[in-house]
Design an enzyme around this catalytic site. Structure first.
Site, short mmCIF file in Angstrom:
data_model
loop_
_atom_site.label_atom_id
_atom_site.label_comp_id
_atom_site.label_asym_id
_atom_site.label_seq_id
_atom_site.Cartn_x
_atom_site.Cartn_y
_atom_site.Cartn_z
N LYS A 28 55.83 21.36 43.42
CA LYS A 28 55.17 20.87 42.61
C LYS A 28 54.49 21.90 41.83
CE LYS A 28 51.25 19.44 44.94
NZ LYS A 28 50.30 18.25 45.54
N ARG A 130 43.46 8.19 47.97
CA ARG A 130 44.20 8.64 46.69
C ARG A 130 45.34 7.63 46.40
NH1 ARG A 130 46.10 14.91 46.41
NH2 ARG A 130 47.60 14.15 47.63
N TYR A 258 33.67 39.04 21.47
CA TYR A 258 33.22 38.08 20.77
C TYR A 258 31.55 37.67 21.29
CZ TYR A 258 37.55 36.35 18.71
OH TYR A 258 38.65 36.07 17.99
N MET A 307 41.15 34.55 23.83
CA MET A 307 42.11 33.81 23.99
C MET A 307 43.47 34.54 24.89
SD MET A 307 44.26 31.01 21.46
CE MET A 307 42.65 30.07 21.32
#
Length: 363
Positions: A28, A130, A258, A307
């Site tokens: 997964k 769950r 930044y 980023m």
């Protein structure tokens, strides 16, 4: 991704199991961030018994690239049962609602069934809180399934919530006993064999006597275990690398990035790396909270991670544009990074962006 190491890890866990115990490997979340098809293809060649995915679309993607192994879908959306049938996926049923919707779909669309009866997998709640049927509902569930000959129960299972934490071993043993008793009673109402499975990677190591018919191998195959002895037997599968885009020297008093968060207290050599938080590198690693390996030496991040880029302080390190940088690997491990971030390796691996190129090595 070192595929030979992944095979080695698989074989290590096989060595802990009885020959008759089946293995499901969890692929997964893009195989824990490592690449779905390549990992699944290798597992198929190594004769694992099942693959496990989180949702229907992950299973469909594997079918679309030619994976033929049984694929168990842990949380199939009721709206996607048509894709479950189309791609011959093995759904997990965990509530009366999902059971009723699936049975109704099967009855209405039985002409579409590729196999009859169709396999379903029943999840029991034993303490994770769950997903899963309450034990008191299992008798009703069994009767409902028996009244629909177009389906059969392939397996019944539950999930351990703290198999890796010794302080909760009493609770884990309670889960094992509760599952053993409830699964045995549930299965006894059917006249055919039903697989039982409970153990995850940590469970295989620490509660080996609860193998039942199958285990579900997850993070362990990718090279991680909280058990120190086990970790010594596992090989690293993933290394994250990049390259220096630009090398520059900045004078004392200049700032980097930044918010001018990186400050040069002396003349510094700076390397810019084309990797940022959009690639899955947590911004909390900024400002010296993580170091990368440049030509065998540790270079701390200076300033805030951007980023798409970050800057390293490579003062005193011989390097140039184009040189390799190890974000995490043998000498600055993902386990250490997880500790810095107060998280687990799972989160780091699964948040690495798909835009980061995956290279699979068989050396």
């Amino acid at each position: 991704m070192n595929m030979r190491n992944l095979e080695s890890n698989l074989n290590y866990f096989k060595s802990l199991l009885q020959p008759s115990t089946k293995i499901m490997v969890m692929v997964k979340a893009y195989s824990y961030g490592m690449g779905t098809f390549e990992i699944a293809n290798l597992l198929e060649k190594n004769n694992v018994d099942y693959l496990g995915v989180a949702n229907t679309f992950e299973g469909a993607e594997l079918r679309n690239v030619g994976i033929g192994l049984p694929i168990m879908v842990m949380n199939p959306e009721v709206e996607s049962f048509d894709l479950v049938i189309k791609h011959q996926l093995n759904p997990v049923i965990f509530s009366l609602k999902s059971l009723n919707v699936f049975l109704k779909y099967i009855e209405t669309n039985q002409h579409l069934l590729p196999i009859k009866p169709y396999p379903i997998n029943i999840k029991i709640e034993t303490g994770m809180n769950r997903l899963g049927f309450n034990i008191r509902d299992l008798e009703k569930v069994a009767e409902e399934i028996k009244s629909h000959p177009l389906v059969f129960v392939e397996s019944v299972f539950s999930h351990l919530s703290a198999a890796d934490e010794s302080q909760f071993d009493d609770f884990t043993n309670q889960q094992i006993q509760l599952f053993h008793q409830s699964a045995k009673k549930f299965c006894s109402t059917f006249d055919y064999p039903i697989l039982k499975h409970l153990l995850n990677s940590h469970g295989i190591v620490r509660f080996n006597n609860a193998q039942f018919d199958m285990v579900r191998l997850g993070i362990g195959i990718y090279g991680f275990s909280s058990d120190k002895e086990t970790q010594q037997n596992l090989l690293p599968v993933s290394t994250l690398t990049s390259k220096i885009s630009q090398f520059k020297t900045i004078p004392k008093g200049d700032t980097v990035g930044y918010g001018r968060a990186g400050k040069a207290t002396k003349e510094l050599s700076i390397a810019t790396i084309p990797l940022g938080y959009a690639d899955g590198l947590n911004r909390r690693l900024s400002n010296g909270n993580w170091s990368m390996m440049v030509n065998g030496k540790k270079a701390p991040i200076i300033g805030n991670i951007c980023m798409d880029m970050l800057m390293l302080d490579v003062t005193g390190i011989e390097c140039k544009a184009g040189d390799n940088v190890v974000v995490f690997g043998k000498d600055n491990t993902i386990v250490e990074m997880a500790e810095k971030l107060e998280t687990i390796p799972y989160e780091i691996l699964t948040t690495i962006s798909p835009r980061v190129n995956r290279i699979f090595s068989y050396n």
